[in-house]
Scaffold this active site. Structure first.
Site, short mmCIF file in Angstrom:
data_model
loop_
_atom_site.label_atom_id
_atom_site.label_comp_id
_atom_site.label_asym_id
_atom_site.label_seq_id
_atom_site.Cartn_x
_atom_site.Cartn_y
_atom_site.Cartn_z
N ASN A 184 28.73 38.62 42.43
CA ASN A 184 28.20 37.71 41.62
C ASN A 184 28.97 36.46 41.36
O ASN A 184 28.44 35.40 41.10
CB ASN A 184 27.63 38.39 40.56
CG ASN A 184 28.53 38.62 39.54
OD1 ASN A 184 29.90 39.09 39.66
ND2 ASN A 184 28.30 38.46 38.13
N GLU B 291 37.26 44.82 34.54
CA GLU B 291 36.10 44.16 33.84
C GLU B 291 34.80 44.29 34.50
O GLU B 291 34.44 44.27 35.80
CB GLU B 291 36.39 42.45 34.44
CG GLU B 291 37.71 41.85 33.84
CD GLU B 291 37.73 41.69 32.20
OE1 GLU B 291 36.58 41.94 31.65
OE2 GLU B 291 38.84 41.67 31.81
N CYS C 237 27.83 38.46 34.53
CA CYS C 237 28.31 39.68 33.43
C CYS C 237 28.32 39.00 32.05
O CYS C 237 28.05 39.69 31.01
CB CYS C 237 29.83 40.01 33.59
SG CYS C 237 30.83 38.78 33.94
N GLU D 284 42.20 38.84 31.89
CA GLU D 284 42.33 38.17 32.99
C GLU D 284 42.54 36.65 32.52
O GLU D 284 41.96 36.18 31.29
CB GLU D 284 41.36 38.28 34.10
CG GLU D 284 41.01 39.75 34.62
CD GLU D 284 40.29 39.75 35.79
OE1 GLU D 284 40.93 39.77 36.94
OE2 GLU D 284 39.04 39.91 35.80
P1 NAD Z 1 29.71 47.61 41.74
O1 NAD Z 1 30.46 48.29 40.53
O2 NAD Z 1 28.66 48.23 42.51
O3 NAD Z 1 30.91 46.96 43.00
C1 NAD Z 1 31.90 46.26 42.46
C2 NAD Z 1 33.02 46.52 43.89
O4 NAD Z 1 33.32 47.81 43.71
C3 NAD Z 1 32.26 46.16 45.06
O5 NAD Z 1 33.18 45.62 45.85
C4 NAD Z 1 32.14 47.63 45.70
O6 NAD Z 1 31.92 47.81 47.17
C5 NAD Z 1 33.21 48.51 45.04
N1 NAD Z 1 33.00 49.79 44.87
C6 NAD Z 1 31.65 50.51 44.87
N2 NAD Z 1 32.17 51.99 44.78
C7 NAD Z 1 33.41 52.25 44.99
C8 NAD Z 1 34.20 53.24 44.91
N3 NAD Z 1 33.80 54.64 44.83
N4 NAD Z 1 35.63 53.07 45.10
C9 NAD Z 1 36.14 51.69 45.15
N5 NAD Z 1 35.34 50.57 45.11
C10 NAD Z 1 34.07 50.85 44.96
O7 NAD Z 1 29.44 46.04 41.05
P2 NAD Z 1 28.47 45.00 41.69
O8 NAD Z 1 26.88 45.51 41.72
O9 NAD Z 1 29.15 44.46 43.02
O10 NAD Z 1 28.70 43.80 40.50
C11 NAD Z 1 27.84 43.72 39.28
C12 NAD Z 1 28.72 44.21 37.95
O11 NAD Z 1 29.78 43.55 38.05
C13 NAD Z 1 28.01 44.04 36.84
O12 NAD Z 1 27.92 45.12 36.22
C14 NAD Z 1 28.51 42.70 36.25
O13 NAD Z 1 28.36 42.93 34.94
C15 NAD Z 1 29.91 43.19 36.69
N6 NAD Z 1 30.82 41.85 36.48
C16 NAD Z 1 31.64 42.01 35.57
C17 NAD Z 1 32.35 40.89 35.54
C18 NAD Z 1 33.51 40.69 34.39
O14 NAD Z 1 34.53 40.08 34.49
N7 NAD Z 1 33.26 41.36 33.18
C19 NAD Z 1 32.10 39.67 36.08
C20 NAD Z 1 31.51 39.83 37.18
C21 NAD Z 1 30.55 40.93 37.32
#
Ligand code: NAD
Length: 482
Positions: free
Chosen positions: A150, A250, A284, A462
């Site tokens: 995102n 995060e 997020c 961060e």
């Molecule tokens: P996700 O957890 O599906 O994926 C995040 C990353 O993790 C991707 O690069 C994905 O390929 C990787 N991943 C998935 N499975 C893995 C595994 N088994 N081992 C290692 N890596 C793996 O999340 P998303 O759908 O890409 O992002 C949306 C989420 O991110 C939402 O929950 C949002 O709130 C959160 N987010 C948080 C912040 C923050 O700073 N708090 C900022 C942006 C997004």
């Protein structure tokens, strides 16, 4: 022919055995390019390169690290319109939002260029005669980074810039849906003069590339941004591995925006519309719970609905679009699933929530506003990560605060009020990492800490100077000089 994008390993562009198409969510006929889908072997090579580069880079002159980051910042700033377009085309946020995010990446790089020169320590008097104590900060080693879809350029930038400024080497894996922005950033950093192996980009699947980074014994720390479920599993692996890995997570949010009777209605509606629906609600920090006191409730809902009706949902790159498409078919299904769930739980779909057709095939969804919600509904407790908000009616400020804090998350939290007393009390008692008064819950500065509490964050913050807590390790040295 479709453009091909390879991984960067040891300073070289390295082709992968498999490629994945990157599709424009505003127009699914538009294939942006084919991007490397790396393997565990690619990760092994990337980690070996990062490990080999670490001794020289961690001892490099801070002026060299400053200059590289500054050059990269200058290029990002000079190309912000083009980078914003790349970002909006693959993620679906509007072009203005894409350019804004690219600008932020440039600002972050410039900030950490300066931080490379400011890393300092302490000299402390010992309780033992003749002994001197020096507390210093050192780079950690090879850091693995895993980023979500995102914020395709800002999140890689806010992890890479401090890691590199403080002398670490990196293997980064961006989300499969948005590799182009991270690729462009890594390309810029390489051309800015990073030595071979300092920064390695391995694109591909989380279950393959991400998992291989997590499992690698030479990766000493993981910085992850993504969903709670993935974060929890990553933290468990980091603690179980040998050596144990330092970890920073995060994750999600279910951020409250409280609107009190004495709020300026115009400001409250703007905060809600921006916080809940801009960037298609895929932040997020999105305000997905609108907690509104009785005296203003009906006026607020009416004015917000009117504002929502004026929002143009269309192609992210088209002039005049306020809300771009949802990122992909899977997320659209999740959003529609929550809209159906909200109705089945007894919430009233007050406005929106319809799938829309536009000139080109894409994942268009009208923002959805639910009223008559309780804070116990799953709609009010689980992160949707789409343009869907629940209005929860409350009696007074005290109930609003209690409802705002009654959540498994704690990232961002807001209040709209003209009462100094309530604003001050809310700032002090909101159980969130970031609190906003008369501002949207989303939208933060780049030079101050970013992060939350409870299920939203784990480990050090961060951004800003606080980033050093994660990207350096402290050494306490005792010297007896005789
Ligand atoms: P996700 O957890 O599906 O994926 C995040 C990353 O993790 C991707 O690069 C994905 O390929 C990787 N991943 C998935 N499975 C893995 C595994 N088994 N081992 C290692 N890596 C793996 O999340 P998303 O759908 O890409 O992002 C949306 C989420 O991110 C939402 O929950 C949002 O709130 C959160 N987010 C948080 C912040 C923050 O700073 N708090 C900022 C942006 C997004």
């Amino acid at each position: 022919m479709t453009a091909q994008f390879s991984n960067f390993i040891a300073g070289e562009s390295v082709r992968a055995a498999r490629m994945l198409p990157n599709i424009n969510p505003s127009n699914t006929h538009d294939v942006i390019g084919e991007f490397a889908s790396g393997s565990a072997a690619d990760v092994n090579n990337a980690v070996a390169a990062a490990k080999a580069a670490f001794p020289a880079w961690s001892r490099s002159n801070p002026q060299e690290r400053h200059d590289i980051l500054k050059r990269a910042s200058d290029e990002v700033m000079a190309r912000k319109d083009e980078l914003g377009r790349i970002l909006s085309r693959e993620e679906g946020k509007t072009l203005a939002e894409g350019i804004g995010e690219a600008t932020r990446a440039g600002q972050i790089l410039a900030f950490f260029a300066g931080e490379a020169l400011r890393l300092n320590g302490e000299v402390v008097n010992s309780i033992r005669p003749g002994v001197g104590i020096e507390v210093t900060r050192e780079a950690l080693g090879v850091i693995g980074m895993i980023t979500p879809w995102n914020f395709p350029i800002a999140i890689p930038a806010w992890k890479l810039a401090p890691a590199l400024a403080y002398g670490n080497t990196v293997v980064i894996k961006p989300a499969e849906l948005v590799p182009h922005s991270a690729w462009a950033l890594c390309d810029i950093l390489h051309r800015a003069g990073l030595p071979r192996g300092v920064l390695n980009l391995v694109m591909g699947k989380g279950s393959v590339v991400g998992q291989a980074i997590i499992d690698h014994g030479d990766v000493l720390a993981i910085s992850f941004t993504g969903s709670v479920g993935t974060g929890r599993r990553i933290a468990a692996s980091c603690v179980a591995s040998t050596p144990m890995k330092k970890v920073q997570l995060e994750m999600g949010g279910k951020n409250p925006l409280v609107v009190l009777d004495d709020a300026d209605l115009r400001i409250a509606v703007e905060c809600a519309a921006n916080g809940a629906f801009f960037s298609t609600g895929q932040r997020c920090t999105a305000s997905s719970r609108l907690i509104v006191t009785e005296g203003i409730h009906d006026r607020f809902v009416a004015a917000l609905t009117e504002r929502m009706q004026a929002l143009v949902v269309d192609d992210a790159l088209k002039a005049g679009t306020h809300i771009g498409p949802v990122v992909d078919a899977k997320q659209l299904e999740v959003d529609e699933g929550y809209i159906a769930l909200g109705r089945s739980e007894g919430a009233k779909l007050h406005w929106g929530g319809e799938r829309l057709n536009r000139e080109n095939p894409g994942f268009y969804l009208q923002p959805a506003l639910f009223t008559e919600c309780t804070n116990q509904m799953r709609l009010s407790r689980e992160e949707v990560f789409g343009p869907v908000a629940s209005v929860i009616r409350v009696k007074d400020y005290e109930e609003a605060l209690a409802v705002a804090n009654d959540t498994d998350f704690g990232l961002s939290s807001g209040i709209c009020t003209t009462s100094l007393k309530h604003a001050t009390h809310y700032r002090r008692n909101s159980e969130a990492g970031m609190v906003m008064v008369n501002l949207p819950t989303a939208g933060v500065d780049y030079h101050v800490p970013f992060g939350g509490r409870k299920g939203s964050s784990y480990g050090p913050r961060e951004q800003g100077a606080y980033a050093r807590e994660f990207y350096t390790t402290v050494k306490t040295a005792y010297t007896f000089a005789g």
